[in-house]
Enzyme design. Structure first.
Site, PDB file in Angstrom:
ATOM      1  N   PHE A   1       0.820  -1.207   0.000  1.00 30.89           N
ATOM      2  CA  PHE A   1       0.000   0.000   0.000  1.00 30.89           C
ATOM      3  C   PHE A   1       0.859   1.266   0.000  1.00 30.89           C
ATOM      4  O   PHE A   1       0.358   2.339  -0.292  1.00 30.89           O
ATOM      5  CB  PHE A   1      -0.904   0.030   1.233  1.00 30.89           C
ATOM      6  CG  PHE A   1      -1.792  -1.178   1.347  1.00 30.89           C
ATOM      7  CD1 PHE A   1      -2.896  -1.320   0.533  1.00 30.89           C
ATOM      8  CD2 PHE A   1      -1.515  -2.175   2.264  1.00 30.89           C
ATOM      9  CE1 PHE A   1      -3.721  -2.427   0.634  1.00 30.89           C
ATOM     10  CE2 PHE A   1      -2.333  -3.293   2.385  1.00 30.89           C
ATOM     11  CZ  PHE A   1      -3.442  -3.417   1.563  1.00 30.89           C
ATOM     12  N   HIS A   2       2.128   1.144   0.364  1.00 27.33           N
ATOM     13  CA  HIS A   2       2.989   2.313   0.559  1.00 27.33           C
ATOM     14  C   HIS A   2       4.276   2.136  -0.234  1.00 27.33           C
ATOM     15  O   HIS A   2       5.140   1.369   0.153  1.00 27.33           O
ATOM     16  CB  HIS A   2       3.350   2.486   2.045  1.00 27.33           C
ATOM     17  CG  HIS A   2       2.179   2.436   2.959  1.00 27.33           C
ATOM     18  ND1 HIS A   2       2.262   1.921   4.237  1.00 27.33           N
ATOM     19  CD2 HIS A   2       0.896   2.835   2.796  1.00 27.33           C
ATOM     20  CE1 HIS A   2       1.087   2.000   4.821  1.00 27.33           C
ATOM     21  NE2 HIS A   2       0.233   2.549   3.973  1.00 27.33           N
TER      22      HIS A   2
END
Length: 365
Positions: free
Chosen positions: A299-300
């Site tokens: 997600f990052h």
């Protein structure tokens, strides 16, 4: 909003084990508990304060022109000075002339744009970090409905520093709609998989978010499209292995009657049938932690145009300016020197605010 049932189970287990747990700060306004759980698909109430409601709205109010669905192909330069960009917009060619160009395409696309433009030096695309995530699933006697409730209310960083250098993992949860277990849980045939999804009201994930020490890379194909390569190093794999072990331990402490690792070949543990956790872990080890062995998400993304003083090892300087190109700055997570180890929204905003302030100071001089 109160923690969702999946967060309550995590809280119960962590406190029982004596592990750290705390509330996660959330930038929301006007959340409606009865409608929560769909944040990963977009908030119909606008409560999550997305860029559409905040930064883009501010820019439009200030007079900015926004080109939607623009695919920026390259940065234009003259004698080492940025002069604009070229883009494709719905099949039409767009050239924007500007005295200053700011790149904020994220750590997956900003380096690709720099590579297509031949800018940024030898460090462009290197040092890509992903915060690899996996999740161990637990089945409980009572329904959990893991897709409902607050996006993320609690976190645990009990194991955030496993090596003395600040690298380890966190526990988090998030609304887990059926597509998530459909991607993460193992396949032992259509009957097994169908039964698993039919029972899904009783399953909940415990996410393991790794702060990765070692890096991947962004390259481009001959047509300029990006290629992302990444594989967990031996050191990071050891930390992820510990995360899977501790997640299973926490789910068992919360009262799960069945625990499943996110392996391609299903590895299941029934804590109350006498098998020890170490035995379960040995079976997960046999299934493996590599590609097509254990399921991972990201997600990052960060670090692929990182900040630093040495143009041979970094892409931007301390004020976000690209080394060797006047008037070109990068203001997104690709500037991170390494993985943040925490959900990076505030860090991204802080770096962008600092870089924008420095840019504004240069423009008024």
């Amino acid at each position: 909003n109160p923690p969702a049932p999946r967060d309550q189970l995590m809280d119960k287990a962590l406190r029982s084990l004596g592990w750290y747990v705390d509330a996660m700060p959330r930038n929301v306004v006007g959340c409606r508990p009865e409608a929560c759980g769909y944040c990963t698909m977009g908030c119909r109430h606008g409560a999550k304060q997305s860029a559409l409601l905040t930064w883009l709205a501010d820019a439009a109010t200030a007079g900015a022109t926004i080109a939607v669905n623009a695919d920026v192909r390259r940065v234009l330069t003259t004698n080492g000075v940025a002069t604009g960009v070229e883009a494709d917009v719905g099949g039409a060619h767009l050239t924007v002339r500007a005295g200053t160009v700011v790149l904020a395409a994220g750590a997956l696309h900003t380096p690709a744009l720099l590579l297509r433009s031949g800018l940024g030096g030898p460090a462009v695309g290197r040092h890509l970090r992903l915060h690899p995530v996996t999740a161990v699933f637990g089945r409980f006697e009572e329904p959990v409905d893991a897709w409902t409730g607050t996006m993320q209310a609690l976190y645990c960083d009990q194991f955030a520093d496993l090596d003395g250098g600040g690298y380890g993992f966190k526990f988090e949860t998030a609304p887990a709609h059926p597509v998530l277990p459909a991607m993460l849980l193992g396949w032992a045939g259509p009957v097994q998989f169908k039964e698993l999804l039919h029972q899904y009201r009783h399953w909940t994930p415990l996410g393991v978010l790794l702060r990765d020490r070692d890096a991947g890379r962004v390259r481009i194909r001959p047509d300029g499209s990006p290629v992302w390569s990444y594989r967990l190093s031996r050191r990071d794999t050891a930390h992820m292995r510990e995360g899977v072990y501790r997640a299973a331990q926490a789910l068992a402490e919360a009262g799960a009657v069945e625990i499943m690792a996110p392996t391609a070949v299903p590895v299941v543990w029934h804590p109350h049938r006498g098998e020890r956790l170490d035995s379960f872990q040995a079976r997960v080890d046999s299934a493996g932690y590599g590609p097509n062995q254990l399921a991972y998400l990201s997600f990052h993304q960060m670090g692929s145009a990182r900040m630093g003083g040495d143009p041979a090892a970094a892409v931007v300087d301390a004020e976000n300016q690209v080394h060797g190109t006047t008037g070109l700055t990068v203001m997104d997570a690709s500037c991170f020197p390494t993985a943040s180890g925490v959900n990076p929204m505030i860090s991204i905003e802080a770096i962008a605010h600092r870089g924008a302030s420095a840019l504004a100071g240069r423009l008024v001089r």
